[in-house]
Design a protein around this motif. Sequence first.
Motif, short mmCIF file in Angstrom:
data_model
loop_
_atom_site.label_atom_id
_atom_site.label_comp_id
_atom_site.label_asym_id
_atom_site.label_seq_id
_atom_site.Cartn_x
_atom_site.Cartn_y
_atom_site.Cartn_z
N SER A 171 0.77 -1.37 0.00
CA SER A 171 0.14 0.15 -0.09
C SER A 171 0.69 1.44 0.04
CB SER A 171 -0.93 -0.05 1.39
OG SER A 171 -1.82 -0.93 1.29
N HIS A 172 2.15 1.07 -0.17
CA HIS A 172 2.90 2.28 -0.13
C HIS A 172 3.99 2.55 -1.33
CE1 HIS A 172 1.87 2.75 4.05
NE2 HIS A 172 2.24 1.35 4.19
N GLY A 173 3.23 2.13 -2.76
CA GLY A 173 4.01 2.44 -3.90
C GLY A 173 4.42 3.74 -4.29
N ARG A 174 3.75 4.86 -3.55
CA ARG A 174 4.05 6.25 -3.80
C ARG A 174 5.52 6.82 -2.95
NH1 ARG A 174 4.17 10.56 -7.28
NH2 ARG A 174 3.96 12.52 -6.06
N VAL A 175 5.81 5.83 -2.10
CA VAL A 175 6.94 6.14 -1.29
C VAL A 175 7.72 4.88 -0.87
CG1 VAL A 175 6.22 8.19 0.01
CG2 VAL A 175 5.69 5.77 0.97
N ALA A 176 7.86 4.08 -2.28
CA ALA A 176 8.55 2.70 -2.26
C ALA A 176 10.21 2.72 -1.63
CB ALA A 176 8.40 2.19 -3.62
N GLY A 177 10.75 3.96 -2.17
CA GLY A 177 12.13 3.97 -1.58
C GLY A 177 12.08 4.03 -0.08
N SER A 178 11.40 4.95 0.55
CA SER A 178 11.45 5.17 1.99
C SER A 178 10.87 4.06 2.66
CB SER A 178 10.57 6.30 2.03
OG SER A 178 10.86 7.64 1.84
N ALA A 179 9.90 3.35 2.06
CA ALA A 179 9.30 2.04 2.81
C ALA A 179 10.43 1.07 2.79
CB ALA A 179 8.20 1.64 2.03
N SER A 180 11.04 0.97 1.51
CA SER A 180 11.95 -0.09 1.36
C SER A 180 13.04 0.18 2.36
CB SER A 180 12.56 -0.19 0.12
OG SER A 180 13.75 -1.12 -0.06
N ALA A 181 13.68 1.46 2.59
CA ALA A 181 14.64 1.70 3.48
C ALA A 181 14.26 1.50 4.82
CB ALA A 181 14.96 3.52 3.22
N LEU A 182 13.21 1.70 5.36
CA LEU A 182 12.84 1.62 6.63
C LEU A 182 12.85 -0.04 7.02
CD1 LEU A 182 12.04 3.01 9.21
CD2 LEU A 182 9.50 2.85 8.74
N LEU A 183 12.28 -0.77 5.88
CA LEU A 183 12.56 -2.11 6.15
C LEU A 183 13.89 -2.73 6.26
CD1 LEU A 183 10.34 -3.44 3.27
CD2 LEU A 183 9.48 -3.86 5.60
N GLY A 184 14.76 -2.27 5.48
CA GLY A 184 16.26 -2.47 5.30
C GLY A 184 16.88 -2.23 7.01
N THR A 185 16.34 -0.94 7.41
CA THR A 185 16.74 -0.20 8.55
C THR A 185 16.68 -1.24 9.84
OG1 THR A 185 16.76 2.00 7.68
CG2 THR A 185 16.79 1.42 10.08
N PHE A 186 15.23 -1.74 9.87
CA PHE A 186 14.96 -2.49 10.80
C PHE A 186 15.56 -3.78 10.76
CE2 PHE A 186 10.37 -0.69 10.83
CZ PHE A 186 10.63 0.30 11.83
N GLN A 187 15.81 -4.24 9.73
CA GLN A 187 16.47 -5.66 9.52
C GLN A 187 17.97 -5.65 10.03
OE1 GLN A 187 16.24 -6.49 5.26
NE2 GLN A 187 13.97 -6.95 5.15
N PHE A 188 18.78 -4.51 9.78
CA PHE A 188 20.01 -4.54 10.02
C PHE A 188 20.41 -4.04 11.32
CE2 PHE A 188 20.55 -5.61 5.65
CZ PHE A 188 21.51 -6.13 5.38
N VAL A 189 19.26 -3.07 11.88
CA VAL A 189 19.40 -2.62 13.28
C VAL A 189 19.31 -4.02 14.08
CG1 VAL A 189 18.18 -1.53 15.27
CG2 VAL A 189 18.75 -0.28 13.27
N GLY A 190 18.37 -4.84 13.68
CA GLY A 190 18.04 -5.87 14.50
C GLY A 190 19.54 -6.98 14.26
N GLY A 191 19.92 -7.14 13.04
CA GLY A 191 21.17 -7.95 12.94
C GLY A 191 22.24 -7.43 13.88
#
Length: 401
Positions: free
Chosen positions: A343-363
């Motif tokens: 549901s966030h195609g308009r801000v796909a870059g930001s959504a993808s970035a936040l996903l990746g940030t969560f992943q690697f903060v957790g890592g």
Amino acid sequence: MHVPHAASEPHTHVHYYRLALILGALTAVGPLAIDMYLPALPTIAREFGAAASLVQRSLAAYFIGIAIGQAFYGPLSDRFGRKPMLYLGLALFMISSIGCAVAQNINALIAFRFLQALGGCAPIVIPRAVVRDHFDQSGSVRMLSVLMLVMGLAPILAPLIGGQLLVHFGWRAVFWLLTAYAATWLAVVALFLPESLPPARRLRQPITEVLAVYWQLARDRKFMGHALSGALIFSGLLAYISGSPFVFIELFNVPPERYGLYFGINACGIIAASQTNRWLVGRVETHRIVRIVLIVAMTAGLFLVVDAYSGFGGFAGILVPLFCYIACHGFVLPNTTALAMASHGRVAGSASALLGTFQFVGGALAGSLIGAFANGTAVPMAAVVAGCGATAFLANRFVTT
């Protein structure tokens, strides 16, 4: 906030699989940079006279760098386009890889690994945004599963290559090879990857609006539930990556050049799972796949802790539940990514970035916990992996609903 994808899907099989190959190879930059030098960690510790926990900080520094960098690349790619940010990231990755290759002490290596990650996160976050530029939710799951197949070769080949480079040329050769890999795909991007975000669709956002987008995403329960579920499973994978070189090589006396064989077996599990997932799309509801697989991951983590603590089954008692847990990654990551971004195609870059940030903060946190509680056994690695699996299930169960 949902908008139809504006970029057209690739019209031929040739274009589709060329896109998958390029995006998969770019996404593999991260796994290669992480996995290729794993067999060398004990050797680096001995050469620099550093404790194992200090050498593991070079991994944690890489995870932190990726987490930080993605928060910037996403919005910047929404503003300036996908390709310019790929150019910037790959160039920084190349320069810092050279720094790693010539580092003279562990602190210098840690610093250059952090810079390497700041460059290496661009080819992680931007391919996901490119996929969202081209495809809807079901199309995104299929393409992300194809990417998992391409990038899944990296964890199979990287430790094997790293082990051979270590034996024949020394650990520094790993970083020279990473430099060449980044240079190759920088040229491929320039010549063969079309820009997926035309100027008319780019967002000219001030920093306040960028932060507002992140805040809006963080308040979306479905986005956060899927993001956290995927990030926690991924964190368990990174915990395994951080802990396994010392568990396998030091505790179970696996030769460094053979470490990649065991690592590759687990990577095959990711590939098989991701391609099974691709076949299941349209046949089984995506939410249901995620929920079932998270139960499997949680159960595998529990068995891993029991085996590590009791010694039951020896080395095989560690390998089997690890394989089951890691294979779950091939189901969870494509599905949670597609569900979170749907549901966030308009801000796909930001959504993808936040996903990746969560992943690697957790890592980074997972790797740090293993180092902090290192006690000469496999228990710290097993406990962190199990904790990630259990909390991923809880996030999916209680946050998304």
